[in-house]
Design a protein around this motif. Structure first.
Motif, PDB file in Angstrom:
ATOM      1  N   LEU A 201     -40.602  -0.249  50.204  1.00 49.73           N
ATOM      2  CA  LEU A 201     -41.573  -0.172  49.109  1.00 49.73           C
ATOM      3  C   LEU A 201     -42.874  -0.869  49.462  1.00 49.73           C
ATOM      4  N   GLY A 202     -42.834  -1.828  50.376  1.00 50.72           N
ATOM      5  CA  GLY A 202     -44.032  -2.517  50.827  1.00 50.72           C
ATOM      6  C   GLY A 202     -44.143  -2.479  52.337  1.00 50.72           C
ATOM      7  N   GLU A 203     -45.131  -3.205  52.863  1.00 46.83           N
ATOM      8  CA  GLU A 203     -45.343  -3.216  54.305  1.00 46.83           C
ATOM      9  C   GLU A 203     -44.341  -4.114  55.026  1.00 46.83           C
ATOM     10  N   GLY A 204     -43.790  -5.112  54.313  1.00 49.72           N
ATOM     11  CA  GLY A 204     -42.882  -6.054  54.959  1.00 49.72           C
ATOM     12  C   GLY A 204     -43.571  -6.941  55.975  1.00 49.72           C
ATOM     13  N   ARG A 205     -44.864  -7.208  55.766  1.00 48.41           N
ATOM     14  CA  ARG A 205     -45.614  -8.047  56.698  1.00 48.41           C
ATOM     15  C   ARG A 205     -45.089  -9.482  56.656  1.00 48.41           C
ATOM     16  N   PRO A 206     -44.858 -10.113  57.799  1.00 50.03           N
ATOM     17  CA  PRO A 206     -44.385 -11.500  57.779  1.00 50.03           C
ATOM     18  C   PRO A 206     -45.414 -12.431  57.141  1.00 50.03           C
ATOM     19  N   VAL A 207     -44.957 -13.392  56.368  1.00 51.34           N
ATOM     20  CA  VAL A 207     -45.841 -14.419  55.841  1.00 51.34           C
ATOM     21  C   VAL A 207     -46.369 -15.225  57.022  1.00 51.34           C
ATOM     22  N   PRO A 208     -47.685 -15.395  57.136  1.00 52.58           N
ATOM     23  CA  PRO A 208     -48.242 -15.960  58.377  1.00 52.58           C
ATOM     24  C   PRO A 208     -48.012 -17.441  58.607  1.00 52.58           C
ATOM     25  N   GLY A 209     -47.643 -18.187  57.568  1.00 52.18           N
ATOM     26  CA  GLY A 209     -47.439 -19.614  57.780  1.00 52.18           C
ATOM     27  C   GLY A 209     -47.083 -20.320  56.498  1.00 52.18           C
ATOM     28  N   PRO A 210     -46.997 -21.642  56.527  1.00 49.79           N
ATOM     29  CA  PRO A 210     -46.594 -22.397  55.338  1.00 49.79           C
ATOM     30  C   PRO A 210     -47.546 -22.184  54.163  1.00 49.79           C
ATOM     31  N   VAL A 211     -46.993 -22.373  52.964  1.00 51.04           N
ATOM     32  CA  VAL A 211     -47.780 -22.341  51.743  1.00 51.04           C
ATOM     33  C   VAL A 211     -47.877 -23.773  51.204  1.00 51.04           C
ATOM     34  N   LYS A 212     -48.482 -23.937  50.026  1.00 55.30           N
ATOM     35  CA  LYS A 212     -48.636 -25.271  49.454  1.00 55.30           C
ATOM     36  C   LYS A 212     -47.278 -25.804  48.966  1.00 55.30           C
ATOM     37  N   PRO A 213     -47.123 -27.124  48.865  1.00 56.96           N
ATOM     38  CA  PRO A 213     -45.844 -27.692  48.406  1.00 56.96           C
ATOM     39  C   PRO A 213     -45.444 -27.152  47.028  1.00 56.96           C
ATOM     40  N   HIS A 214     -44.161 -26.941  46.851  1.00 57.51           N
ATOM     41  CA  HIS A 214     -43.626 -26.365  45.606  1.00 57.51           C
ATOM     42  C   HIS A 214     -42.353 -27.116  45.234  1.00 57.51           C
ATOM     43  N   ILE A 215     -42.309 -27.636  44.023  1.00 55.87           N
ATOM     44  CA  ILE A 215     -41.101 -28.238  43.465  1.00 55.87           C
ATOM     45  C   ILE A 215     -40.576 -27.298  42.386  1.00 55.87           C
ATOM     46  N   ALA A 216     -39.330 -26.877  42.520  1.00 53.04           N
ATOM     47  CA  ALA A 216     -38.715 -25.947  41.571  1.00 53.04           C
ATOM     48  C   ALA A 216     -37.710 -26.678  40.700  1.00 53.04           C
ATOM     49  N   CYS A 217     -37.823 -26.492  39.381  1.00 52.97           N
ATOM     50  CA  CYS A 217     -36.967 -27.171  38.413  1.00 52.97           C
ATOM     51  C   CYS A 217     -36.273 -26.115  37.554  1.00 52.97           C
ATOM     52  N   PRO A 218     -35.072 -25.692  37.919  1.00 53.06           N
ATOM     53  CA  PRO A 218     -34.407 -24.620  37.175  1.00 53.06           C
ATOM     54  C   PRO A 218     -33.963 -25.069  35.791  1.00 53.06           C
ATOM     55  N   THR A 219     -34.057 -24.151  34.837  1.00 50.50           N
ATOM     56  CA  THR A 219     -33.570 -24.407  33.476  1.00 50.50           C
ATOM     57  C   THR A 219     -32.498 -23.416  33.075  1.00 50.50           C
ATOM     58  N   THR A 220     -31.962 -22.682  34.053  1.00 52.25           N
ATOM     59  CA  THR A 220     -30.808 -21.820  33.833  1.00 52.25           C
ATOM     60  C   THR A 220     -29.812 -22.084  34.953  1.00 52.25           C
ATOM     61  N   CYS A 221     -28.554 -21.714  34.704  1.00 50.09           N
ATOM     62  CA  CYS A 221     -27.491 -22.023  35.671  1.00 50.09           C
ATOM     63  C   CYS A 221     -27.077 -20.768  36.409  1.00 50.09           C
ATOM     64  N   GLY A 222     -28.039 -20.168  37.154  1.00 47.79           N
ATOM     65  CA  GLY A 222     -27.627 -18.930  37.773  1.00 47.79           C
ATOM     66  C   GLY A 222     -28.386 -18.468  38.985  1.00 47.79           C
ATOM     67  N   THR A 223     -29.711 -18.477  38.967  1.00 45.19           N
ATOM     68  CA  THR A 223     -30.420 -17.720  39.991  1.00 45.19           C
ATOM     69  C   THR A 223     -30.319 -18.334  41.372  1.00 45.19           C
ATOM     70  N   GLY A 224     -30.309 -19.655  41.466  1.00 46.71           N
ATOM     71  CA  GLY A 224     -30.352 -20.289  42.774  1.00 46.71           C
ATOM     72  C   GLY A 224     -31.710 -20.161  43.440  1.00 46.71           C
ATOM     73  N   SER A 225     -32.714 -19.637  42.715  1.00 43.54           N
ATOM     74  CA  SER A 225     -34.028 -19.407  43.309  1.00 43.54           C
ATOM     75  C   SER A 225     -34.676 -20.687  43.790  1.00 43.54           C
ATOM     76  N   GLU A 226     -34.239 -21.828  43.229  1.00 41.67           N
ATOM     77  CA  GLU A 226     -34.813 -23.105  43.643  1.00 41.67           C
ATOM     78  C   GLU A 226     -34.484 -23.460  45.090  1.00 41.67           C
ATOM     79  N   THR A 227     -33.549 -22.728  45.711  1.00 43.43           N
ATOM     80  CA  THR A 227     -33.139 -23.039  47.084  1.00 43.43           C
ATOM     81  C   THR A 227     -33.403 -21.897  48.061  1.00 43.43           C
ATOM     82  N   THR A 228     -34.028 -20.809  47.619  1.00 42.12           N
ATOM     83  CA  THR A 228     -34.172 -19.636  48.476  1.00 42.12           C
ATOM     84  C   THR A 228     -35.635 -19.304  48.742  1.00 42.12           C
ATOM     85  N   GLY A 229     -35.854 -18.491  49.764  1.00 41.08           N
ATOM     86  CA  GLY A 229     -37.193 -18.022  50.098  1.00 41.08           C
ATOM     87  C   GLY A 229     -37.442 -16.604  49.640  1.00 41.08           C
TER      88      GLY A 229
END
Length: 435
Positions: free
Chosen positions: A137-165
């Protein structure tokens, strides 16, 4: 008790795996420490992402107060959409580009965390929207490098998005979900405070809790990492590497916790022990699938959610009509595990055992069926819809559902056996009703 399962060596297969786990802080009350966490990362001007509902609850106030007490310049973005779309990602990216932020904090469910990931990416490395989106659906271009710092604070008990890329969104025009995947999108710190889910309705606990279980079971039943070809400089190991000894640890414990506590957490809102356990299971499952990957139930879920914007799930009455992610995934899971069971019978039986099924005197050949039966019993006990037909789907919708799922090759290639369009047609038919 089922013995530990080895990962056999194959002549041309990979001999190693890579672990890139997020840092985590877990426990009741840790959200009040958020300001010091952000300041310690060098944040000064912070974009605080949330959604309109979370913005009105106590955990958000706790987070905001902590950030301000630390002397940080905080700008709130509270327009995150539950089940984000390409349009909502673009809106968040525009906010991030114009804000001059040196750090990002997300407090909310996976939708909020994913929105912050995407906004951070496009503000740091501007590009056309589809540039980084997964193929086809997209180009799938690799992300070229690090992004800004991000702290994730989940408020649901399911996605696990706080630990994934991974950041998932609904491509409305294509009627399918897809996403952006890169190691650089993984949050630098997950602040997991179980107190944030104390006020969640039972229906939301059920949906997000089953997302935990499907993450964990799919990770544990994924193709073994040694079935992948050995990497070289031109073909490094992908983020999703297949089941491996590291992912097995987190996935199995997450399955055990879900089997023990999910029904309790849904059916007794006062059961603090159960909700704390589910919150920890979500993070464990995120660590596991962020390394091993997920497969058929998630691949099937993207069209289930993408083609239906009229359903209102229990617990989501205040949100716009849509199929919550956990519901869209788990309704495919019993059919999928019956299909994948023969390819990895011991692993399916081991997952069923961890989930609480009675596996005494049972042949591994029945592992997929037993796992599916246990999931169905839990779905009934937590008042989930009875298959895809309960969402309004019928046999006439199967071709469209298959088109959306077959596009998710990044996930389907993680399955323990090949998956064709004909297979998917049969799986969607099997998932229409379970009882």
């Amino acid at each position: 008790m089922i013995d530990s399962i080895a990962h056999p060596i194959l002549p041309d297969g990979d001999t190693g795996f890579t672990v890139e786990a997020a840092s985590m802080k877990f426990g009741r009350g840790v959200l009040a420490e958020l300001g010091n966490d952000a300041k310690g990362m060098g944040m000064r001007r912070v974009a605080l992402f949330t959604d309109p509902l979370v913005a009105g609850i106590a955990p958000f106030a706790t987070a905001l107060e902590s950030l301000k007490a630390a002397g940080l310049d905080v700008v709130v973005y509270d327009r995150c959409r539950v089940e984000p779309t390409s349009a909502s990602f673009l809106d968040a990216a525009a906010f991030a580009r114009d804000g001059g932020f040196d750090g990002y904090i997300s407090i909310g469910g996976g939708s909020v965390i994913d929105t912050a990931k995407a906004a951070n990416l496009f503000a740091t490395h501007p590009a056309d929207f589809l540039a980084y989106v997964n193929k086809p659906l997209g180009e799938g271009r690799p992300v070229p490098g690090p992004v800004k710092p991000h702290i994730a604070c989940p408020t649901t008990c399911g996605t696990g998005s706080e630990t994934t890329g991974v950041a998932i969104f609904d491509h409305v025009e294509k009627q399918v979900k897809t996403g952006i995947s890169s190691r650089y999108l993984r949050p630098n710190l997950a602040v997991v405070d179980p107190a944030t889910i104390d006020s969640l309705p039972p229906g939301v606990i059920a949906s997000t809790g089953f997302d935990v279980l499907t993450h964990a079971i799919e990770s544990h039943t994924a193709r073994p990492y040694r079935t992948r070809p050995r990497p070289d400089a031109a073909n490094p190991r992908p983020p999703y590497q297949g089941a491996n000894p590291w992912s097995d640890i987190g996935s199995l414990q997450a399955i055990r916790l879900g089997g023990q506590y999910l029904e309790r957490a849904v059916n007794d809102p006062s059961d603090e022990e159960a909700r704390d356990a589910l919150m920890f299971a979500a993070t464990l499952a995120g660590l596991a699938f962020g390394n091993a990957g997920v497969h058929i139930p998630h691949a099937m879920s993207y069209s289930v959610a993408g083609m239906n914007h009229n359903f209102t799930a229990i617990g989501y009455e205040k949100a716009e009509p849509m199929v919550p992610h956990g519901v869209s995934v788990v309704l495919n899971a019993p059919a999928a595990f019956r299909f994948t069971g023969p390819a990895a019978p011991e692993r399916h039986l081991r997952a069923a055992d961890a989930l609480g099924a009675d596996v005494r005197d049972v042949s591994p050949a029945d592992g997929g069926a037993i796992l599916a039966a246990r999931l169905i019993a839990m779905m009934k006990a937590t008042h989930l819809p009875n298959g895809l037909s309960a969402l309004g789907y019928s046999e006439a919708d199967i071709p469209g559902l298959v088109r959306g799922a077959i596009a998710q090759q990044r996930l389907l290639t993680i399955a323990p056996r090949p998956v064709t369009e004909d297979d998917l047609r049969g799986l969607y038919a099997d998932a229409m009703a379970y009882w």
